[in-house]
Design a protein around this motif. Structure first.
Motif, PDB file in Angstrom:
ATOM      1  N   MET A 182       0.744  -1.341   0.080  1.00  0.00           N
ATOM      2  CA  MET A 182      -0.225  -0.010   0.053  1.00  0.00           C
ATOM      3  C   MET A 182       1.032   1.335   0.057  1.00  0.00           C
ATOM      4  O   MET A 182       0.521   2.269  -0.561  1.00  0.00           O
ATOM      5  CB  MET A 182      -0.906  -0.027   1.443  1.00  0.00           C
ATOM      6  N   CYS A 183       1.872   1.186   0.832  1.00  0.00           N
ATOM      7  CA  CYS A 183       3.048   2.478   0.672  1.00  0.00           C
ATOM      8  C   CYS A 183       3.516   2.584  -0.685  1.00  0.00           C
ATOM      9  O   CYS A 183       3.784   3.774  -1.144  1.00  0.00           O
ATOM     10  CB  CYS A 183       3.996   2.260   1.838  1.00  0.00           C
ATOM     11  N   ALA A 184       4.032   1.525  -1.254  1.00  0.00           N
ATOM     12  CA  ALA A 184       4.518   1.679  -2.711  1.00  0.00           C
ATOM     13  C   ALA A 184       3.213   2.155  -3.576  1.00  0.00           C
ATOM     14  O   ALA A 184       3.586   2.909  -4.522  1.00  0.00           O
ATOM     15  CB  ALA A 184       4.962   0.170  -3.111  1.00  0.00           C
ATOM     16  N   ALA A 185       2.320   1.495  -3.434  1.00  0.00           N
ATOM     17  CA  ALA A 185       1.150   2.074  -4.387  1.00  0.00           C
ATOM     18  C   ALA A 185       0.916   3.483  -4.296  1.00  0.00           C
ATOM     19  O   ALA A 185       0.704   4.479  -5.286  1.00  0.00           O
ATOM     20  CB  ALA A 185      -0.179   1.241  -4.157  1.00  0.00           C
ATOM     21  N   GLY A 186       0.726   3.819  -3.034  1.00  0.00           N
ATOM     22  CA  GLY A 186       0.720   5.250  -2.622  1.00  0.00           C
ATOM     23  C   GLY A 186       1.818   6.268  -3.080  1.00  0.00           C
ATOM     24  O   GLY A 186       1.548   7.382  -3.834  1.00  0.00           O
ATOM     25  N   LEU A 187       2.766   5.792  -3.126  1.00  0.00           N
ATOM     26  CA  LEU A 187       3.917   6.577  -3.558  1.00  0.00           C
ATOM     27  C   LEU A 187       4.120   6.596  -4.826  1.00  0.00           C
ATOM     28  O   LEU A 187       4.045   7.652  -5.590  1.00  0.00           O
ATOM     29  CB  LEU A 187       5.317   5.891  -3.117  1.00  0.00           C
ATOM     30  N   GLY A 188       3.411   5.488  -5.713  1.00  0.00           N
ATOM     31  CA  GLY A 188       3.469   5.602  -7.088  1.00  0.00           C
ATOM     32  C   GLY A 188       2.346   6.670  -7.563  1.00  0.00           C
ATOM     33  O   GLY A 188       2.413   7.147  -8.547  1.00  0.00           O
ATOM     34  N   VAL A 189       1.218   6.635  -7.021  1.00  0.00           N
ATOM     35  CA  VAL A 189       0.166   7.427  -7.389  1.00  0.00           C
ATOM     36  C   VAL A 189       0.584   8.852  -7.128  1.00  0.00           C
ATOM     37  O   VAL A 189       0.304   9.601  -7.870  1.00  0.00           O
ATOM     38  CB  VAL A 189      -1.206   7.122  -6.357  1.00  0.00           C
ATOM     39  N   LEU A 243       3.535  10.053  -7.133  1.00  0.00           N
ATOM     40  CA  LEU A 243       4.601  10.340  -8.266  1.00  0.00           C
ATOM     41  C   LEU A 243       3.830  10.699  -9.568  1.00  0.00           C
ATOM     42  O   LEU A 243       4.406  11.436 -10.325  1.00  0.00           O
ATOM     43  CB  LEU A 243       5.474   8.921  -8.416  1.00  0.00           C
ATOM     44  N   VAL A 244       2.965   9.660 -10.025  1.00  0.00           N
ATOM     45  CA  VAL A 244       2.341   9.960 -11.345  1.00  0.00           C
ATOM     46  C   VAL A 244       1.429  11.139 -11.137  1.00  0.00           C
ATOM     47  O   VAL A 244       1.460  11.823 -12.150  1.00  0.00           O
ATOM     48  CB  VAL A 244       1.392   8.588 -11.650  1.00  0.00           C
ATOM     49  N   THR A 245       0.834  11.587 -10.220  1.00  0.00           N
ATOM     50  CA  THR A 245       0.135  12.841 -10.230  1.00  0.00           C
ATOM     51  C   THR A 245       0.811  13.950  -9.518  1.00  0.00           C
ATOM     52  O   THR A 245       0.248  14.792  -8.769  1.00  0.00           O
ATOM     53  CB  THR A 245      -1.440  12.571  -9.287  1.00  0.00           C
ATOM     54  N   ASP A 246       1.910  13.993  -9.698  1.00  0.00           N
ATOM     55  CA  ASP A 246       2.853  14.955  -9.011  1.00  0.00           C
ATOM     56  C   ASP A 246       2.586  16.413  -9.429  1.00  0.00           C
ATOM     57  O   ASP A 246       2.267  17.195  -8.410  1.00  0.00           O
ATOM     58  CB  ASP A 246       4.257  14.984  -9.479  1.00  0.00           C
ATOM     59  N   ASP A 247       2.078  16.702 -10.267  1.00  0.00           N
ATOM     60  CA  ASP A 247       1.395  18.438 -10.337  1.00  0.00           C
ATOM     61  C   ASP A 247       0.418  18.692  -9.857  1.00  0.00           C
ATOM     62  O   ASP A 247       0.438  19.755  -9.306  1.00  0.00           O
ATOM     63  CB  ASP A 247       1.225  18.586 -11.936  1.00  0.00           C
ATOM     64  N   ALA A 248      -0.543  17.888  -9.624  1.00  0.00           N
ATOM     65  CA  ALA A 248      -1.841  18.150  -8.585  1.00  0.00           C
ATOM     66  C   ALA A 248      -1.470  18.149  -7.409  1.00  0.00           C
ATOM     67  O   ALA A 248      -1.956  18.949  -6.717  1.00  0.00           O
ATOM     68  CB  ALA A 248      -2.963  17.250  -9.163  1.00  0.00           C
ATOM     69  N   LYS A 264       1.500  22.863  -2.039  1.00  0.00           N
ATOM     70  CA  LYS A 264       2.285  24.339  -2.140  1.00  0.00           C
ATOM     71  C   LYS A 264       3.764  24.043  -1.974  1.00  0.00           C
ATOM     72  O   LYS A 264       4.207  24.951  -0.956  1.00  0.00           O
ATOM     73  CB  LYS A 264       1.518  25.345  -1.104  1.00  0.00           C
ATOM     74  N   LEU A 265       4.236  23.264  -2.522  1.00  0.00           N
ATOM     75  CA  LEU A 265       5.833  23.016  -2.549  1.00  0.00           C
ATOM     76  C   LEU A 265       6.350  23.151  -3.878  1.00  0.00           C
ATOM     77  O   LEU A 265       5.768  23.029  -4.870  1.00  0.00           O
ATOM     78  CB  LEU A 265       5.978  21.301  -2.052  1.00  0.00           C
ATOM     79  N   SER A 266       7.636  23.739  -3.876  1.00  0.00           N
ATOM     80  CA  SER A 266       8.327  23.660  -4.958  1.00  0.00           C
ATOM     81  C   SER A 266       8.777  22.550  -5.518  1.00  0.00           C
ATOM     82  O   SER A 266       8.687  21.163  -4.878  1.00  0.00           O
ATOM     83  CB  SER A 266       9.648  24.699  -4.746  1.00  0.00           C
ATOM     84  N   GLU A 267       9.395  22.187  -6.590  1.00  0.00           N
ATOM     85  CA  GLU A 267       9.295  21.011  -7.404  1.00  0.00           C
ATOM     86  C   GLU A 267      10.755  20.333  -6.694  1.00  0.00           C
ATOM     87  O   GLU A 267      10.590  18.906  -6.444  1.00  0.00           O
ATOM     88  CB  GLU A 267       9.607  21.078  -8.915  1.00  0.00           C
ATOM     89  N   PRO A 268      11.717  20.796  -6.571  1.00  0.00           N
ATOM     90  CA  PRO A 268      12.970  20.047  -5.834  1.00  0.00           C
ATOM     91  C   PRO A 268      12.279  19.523  -4.176  1.00  0.00           C
ATOM     92  O   PRO A 268      12.738  18.583  -3.838  1.00  0.00           O
ATOM     93  CB  PRO A 268      13.900  21.343  -5.752  1.00  0.00           C
ATOM     94  N   ASP A 269      11.618  20.628  -3.629  1.00  0.00           N
ATOM     95  CA  ASP A 269      11.128  20.033  -2.171  1.00  0.00           C
ATOM     96  C   ASP A 269      10.190  18.745  -2.185  1.00  0.00           C
ATOM     97  O   ASP A 269      10.003  17.909  -1.442  1.00  0.00           O
ATOM     98  CB  ASP A 269      10.480  21.341  -1.624  1.00  0.00           C
ATOM     99  N   TYR A 270       9.445  18.726  -3.116  1.00  0.00           N
ATOM    100  CA  TYR A 270       8.214  17.732  -3.303  1.00  0.00           C
ATOM    101  C   TYR A 270       9.145  16.520  -3.918  1.00  0.00           C
ATOM    102  O   TYR A 270       8.736  15.518  -3.044  1.00  0.00           O
ATOM    103  CB  TYR A 270       7.545  18.131  -4.570  1.00  0.00           C
ATOM    104  N   TYR A 271      10.047  16.641  -4.703  1.00  0.00           N
ATOM    105  CA  TYR A 271      10.670  15.105  -4.998  1.00  0.00           C
ATOM    106  C   TYR A 271      11.702  14.997  -3.873  1.00  0.00           C
ATOM    107  O   TYR A 271      11.876  13.666  -3.423  1.00  0.00           O
ATOM    108  CB  TYR A 271      11.644  15.439  -6.224  1.00  0.00           C
ATOM    109  N   ALA A 272      12.031  15.919  -3.073  1.00  0.00           N
ATOM    110  CA  ALA A 272      13.114  15.526  -2.082  1.00  0.00           C
ATOM    111  C   ALA A 272      12.216  14.668  -0.923  1.00  0.00           C
ATOM    112  O   ALA A 272      12.532  13.965  -0.081  1.00  0.00           O
ATOM    113  CB  ALA A 272      13.793  16.616  -1.552  1.00  0.00           C
TER     114      ALA A 272
END
Length: 90
Positions: free
Chosen positions: A41-48, A50-55, A61-69
C-alpha cells in the motif's frame, strides 16, 4: 536550523514506523501478510503520488525540488527501516 531538525525528526519517525512494521512481520507468520500489505500500500501510494505530481505538488504548495526530496525521503525511510530490522535479525 529548526526546519532541518523538524524534517530529520519526521524522517526518523518514518524509519521507526517501517522498522516496527517489519518487526511485527518477523514476529509471527500471520503478521507477515499484514506487513506485506502495508508495504504494498505504501508503494502504491508513492506510485500514485509520483504519477499525479503536478496536482499534489500544487495542493501542498511545495516547490518541485522540495516535493521530490520529500518523496525520496519517504521512500528511503521505508526501505531503511525494513532493512535495519532485517539486518539485526528481527
Amino acid at each position: 536550523m529548526a526546519k532541518a531538525v523538524h524534517l530529520g525528526a519526521w524522517f526518523l519517525l518514518g524509519c521507526i514506523a517501517s522498522s516496527f512494521v517489519a518487526w511485527l512481520g518477523a514476529l509471527h507468520p500471520a503478521l507477515l501478510r499484514v506487513m506485506w500489505v502495508i508495504y504494498i500500500m505504501c508503494a502504491a501510494g508513492l506510485g500514485v503520488v509520483l504519477v499525479t505530481d503536478d496536482a499534489v505538488r500544487t495542493f501542498l504548495k511545495l516547490s518541485e525540488p522540495d516535493y521530490y526530496a520529500l518523496l525520496i525521503a519517504i521512500a528511503v525511510s521505508i526501505v531503511l527501516g525494513g532493512i535495519v530490522t532485517w539486518l539485526i535479525g528481527g
